[in-house]
Design an enzyme around this catalytic site. Structure first.
Site, PDB file in Angstrom:
ATOM      1  N   ARG A 147      63.481  39.908  43.634  1.00  7.86           N
ATOM      2  CA  ARG A 147      63.208  39.355  42.305  1.00  7.86           C
ATOM      3  C   ARG A 147      64.055  40.120  41.320  1.00  7.86           C
ATOM      4  NH1 ARG A 147      57.726  39.938  38.541  1.00  7.86           N
ATOM      5  NH2 ARG A 147      58.923  41.612  37.574  1.00  7.86           N
ATOM      6  N   TYR A 159      59.503  42.324  29.519  1.00 10.22           N
ATOM      7  CA  TYR A 159      58.574  42.504  30.644  1.00 10.22           C
ATOM      8  C   TYR A 159      59.370  42.662  31.945  1.00 10.22           C
ATOM      9  CZ  TYR A 159      59.856  37.818  31.941  1.00 10.22           C
ATOM     10  OH  TYR A 159      60.597  36.732  32.323  1.00 10.22           O
ATOM     11  N   HIS A 214      57.138  34.740  33.509  1.00 12.41           N
ATOM     12  CA  HIS A 214      55.942  35.339  32.903  1.00 12.41           C
ATOM     13  C   HIS A 214      55.368  34.504  31.763  1.00 12.41           C
ATOM     14  CE1 HIS A 214      53.244  38.793  33.042  1.00 12.41           C
ATOM     15  NE2 HIS A 214      53.947  39.228  34.065  1.00 12.41           N
ATOM     16  N   GLU A 238      59.081  31.760  38.687  1.00 13.90           N
ATOM     17  CA  GLU A 238      57.633  31.988  38.705  1.00 13.90           C
ATOM     18  C   GLU A 238      57.048  31.835  37.309  1.00 13.90           C
ATOM     19  OE1 GLU A 238      56.895  35.842  40.373  1.00 13.90           O
ATOM     20  OE2 GLU A 238      55.105  36.139  39.162  1.00 13.90           O
ATOM     21  N   GLU A 264      49.320  33.593  39.977  1.00 10.70           N
ATOM     22  CA  GLU A 264      48.831  34.973  40.064  1.00 10.70           C
ATOM     23  C   GLU A 264      47.584  35.204  39.221  1.00 10.70           C
ATOM     24  OE1 GLU A 264      52.456  37.012  38.836  1.00 10.70           O
ATOM     25  OE2 GLU A 264      51.478  37.632  36.983  1.00 10.70           O
ATOM     26  N   ARG A 285      50.616  31.246  44.285  1.00 10.23           N
ATOM     27  CA  ARG A 285      50.684  32.714  44.234  1.00 10.23           C
ATOM     28  C   ARG A 285      49.325  33.399  44.129  1.00 10.23           C
ATOM     29  NH1 ARG A 285      54.196  36.037  43.401  1.00 10.23           N
ATOM     30  NH2 ARG A 285      53.422  36.935  41.458  1.00 10.23           N
ATOM     31  N   GLU A 341      54.927  38.962  47.681  1.00 13.06           N
ATOM     32  CA  GLU A 341      55.472  39.922  46.716  1.00 13.06           C
ATOM     33  C   GLU A 341      55.114  41.343  47.157  1.00 13.06           C
ATOM     34  OE1 GLU A 341      53.745  39.667  42.767  1.00 13.06           O
ATOM     35  OE2 GLU A 341      55.535  40.536  41.860  1.00 13.06           O
ATOM     36  N   TRP A 404      52.138  36.824  27.117  1.00 12.05           N
ATOM     37  CA  TRP A 404      52.866  37.951  27.694  1.00 12.05           C
ATOM     38  C   TRP A 404      53.071  37.713  29.132  1.00 12.05           C
ATOM     39  CZ3 TRP A 404      52.218  41.676  31.561  1.00 12.05           C
ATOM     40  CH2 TRP A 404      53.236  42.662  31.586  1.00 12.05           C
TER      41      TRP A 404
HETATM   42  O1  EZ4 Z   1      52.381  41.222  35.206  1.00 14.55           O
HETATM   43  O2  EZ4 Z   1      50.285  42.133  37.958  1.00 14.55           O
HETATM   44  O3  EZ4 Z   1      54.695  38.898  39.468  1.00 14.55           O
HETATM   45  N1  EZ4 Z   1      54.138  39.864  39.060  1.00 14.55           N
HETATM   46  C1  EZ4 Z   1      53.647  40.005  37.824  1.00 14.55           C
HETATM   47  C2  EZ4 Z   1      52.844  41.254  37.568  1.00 14.55           C
HETATM   48  C3  EZ4 Z   1      51.811  41.089  36.478  1.00 14.55           C
HETATM   49  C4  EZ4 Z   1      50.746  42.127  36.639  1.00 14.55           C
HETATM   50  C5  EZ4 Z   1      49.588  41.921  35.681  1.00 14.55           C
HETATM   51  O4  EZ4 Z   1      48.571  42.803  35.959  1.00 14.55           O
HETATM   52  O5  EZ4 Z   1      53.833  39.149  36.991  1.00 14.55           O
HETATM   53  O6  EZ4 Z   1      53.669  42.345  37.354  1.00 14.55           O
HETATM   54 CO    CO Z   2      54.354  37.325  37.925  1.00 13.94          CO
END
Ligand code: EZ4
Ligand code: CO
Length: 404
Positions: A147, A159, A214, A238, A264, A285, A341, A404
């Site tokens: 990734r 991020y 994200h 993703e 996620e 995920r 992951e 976020w």
């Molecule tokens: O931001 O698990 O794909 N992984 C992610 C992570 C999330 C965190 C949040 O707790 O997007 O790094």
């Molecule tokens: Co993620």
């Protein structure tokens, strides 16, 4: 085989983890991950105050019945806190069942359907050259999938970029409050194709390339991003948009053949049903520790298999080694496995969690120890007390709160 004890261990070896430990009358113990990043003590309290008393005296072998009892018996269903708590119980009971049977959990789930579990690592950089060096490090270590995230020029903080590949989203509690980032979609959309072009130009197409958006984009922006990345043959993008608006994924689909991964932050099969049944995603995920444990995750994965969707479980550093081991046992067995992951964990986690999983040629194996093959050292855990910590918050340039 009666349960005689259930206790919650909260510890911070590098970052906060919540672990449930169940003991049976024969002295067999099992553990499950109950960590919910940034909201850890809510799950700890849910377990200690409400769930642990219900476990005492129950037959540890009746995993499915205990699952239904905790899910339906609470009346208030679903949600990350509830489902993470139930997951911890479920995983701990699978651990116990494996230990009693003398078999690794994956054998109880039907046995290995593959030799190992394909994982992707997290490469990142403040600049494209820095990122490329990091990608090289992963490929040198044998990773077959990476990734990639790079800091967006003009933004102070992006991020997924951190000095430590295991601690990207760890925000220490010193400031008392979450840090705030500023986000600008335009700069990002122009920059990402440049990043992927640089990666493919330097390393070619002989490995899988992934990227996490994200939850930042609108549906049509996500369509544009997917289309602009088609030349680089992404394994997936993703979380292109916030997934509460699930019909939005139809718009993305209409504009791009870049595969889409989501889930996620989902915690039940009901969160996944529409996206899977409508075939609006390619990878689901959901994780073992946030989606009701092994028992429930397998139902999600079976639903996905029916609709041509493959698995790609969340495996960030805020999911503990217990969670990662449980994921590997499931991944090894399901027919529609896609990828797992693997972000790794911050030291000194190894003082607290003793693991048996191994990494060879880009593939993980959970090991053949009975149960999950992971243990927690409670004395070591006590040396690292909980520290309040938050995930960051995001704002647009005009001050509006953004995803976020
Ligand atoms: O931001 O698990 O794909 N992984 C992610 C992570 C999330 C965190 C949040 O707790 O997007 O790094
Ligand atoms: Co993620």
């Amino acid at each position: 085989m009666k349960i005689v004890d259930a206790k919650v261990i909260v510890t911070c070896p590098g970052r906060n983890y919540v672990t449930l430990k169940i003991t049976t009358e024969d002295g067999v113990t099992g553990i499950g991950d109950a960590t919910l990043n940034g909201r850890e003590l809510s799950v700890a309290a849910y377990l200690t105050e409400h769930v642990c008393p219900l476990l005492i005296g129950r037959d540890a072998h009746r995993i499915g019945d205990i699952w239904q009892y905790l899910y339906k018996g609470a009346y208030w269903r679903r949600g990350p806190v509830t489902m993470t708590a139930i997951a911890a119980v479920d995983v701990a009971l699978w651990d116990i069942k494996g230990k009693v049977a003398g078999l690794p959990v994956y054998q109880l789930l039907g046995g290995a359907a593959r030799d190992g579990v394909l994982v992707y690592g997290h490469a990142n950089g403040q600049t494209i050259p820095e990122l490329l060096d990091d990608v090289a490090r992963f490929l040198d270590r044998g990773y077959r999938a990476v990734r990639v995230q790079a800091a967006v020029p003009g933004l102070e903080k992006t991020y997924g970029i951190g000095g430590n590949s295991a601690g990207l989203t760890y925000e220490p509690a010193d400031g008392e409050l979450p840090s705030e980032h500023v986000w600008e979609t335009g700069a990002y959309l122009d920059f990402v194709p440049e990043v992927m072009a640089a990666v493919r130009e330097r390393f070619g197409f002989g490995f899988h390339l992934l990227h996490d958006v994200h939850h930042r984009l609108t549906p049509i922006e996500a369509g544009r991003l997917g289309k602009s990345l088609e030349p680089y043959r992404m394994f997936w993008i993703e979380d292109p948009t916030p997934a509460e608006d699930q019909a939005a994924f139809r718009t993305i689909r209409q504009h791009t053949t870049t595969p889409i991964a989501v889930g996620e932050i989902f915690n039940s099969i009901w969160d996944c049903q529409y996206l899977i049944e409508e075939r609006l995603i390619d990878y689901i995920r959901t994780s073992v520790s946030h989606t009701g444990g092994i028992t429930h995750l397998r139902r999600v994965f079976d639903l996905a298999a029916l609709h041509g969707v493959r698995t790609g479980s969340h495996g960030a550093g805020d999911l503990s080694p217990v969670s990662f081991a449980a994921a590997l046992h499931v991944d090894l067995t399901v027919p529609n496995f896609g990828i797992q992951e693997y972000m790794g964990h911050l030291e000194p986690y190894q003082e607290v969690f003793h693991t048996n999983y191994t990494f060879t040629d880009g593939l993980f194996h959970p090991g053949d120890a009975p149960g999950l093959g992971v243990d927690i050292d409670e004395q070591a855990a006590a040396r690292y007390p909980y520290q309040r910590a938050y995930l960051p918050v995001n704002r647009l340039r005009d001050g509006s709160v953004h995803d976020w």
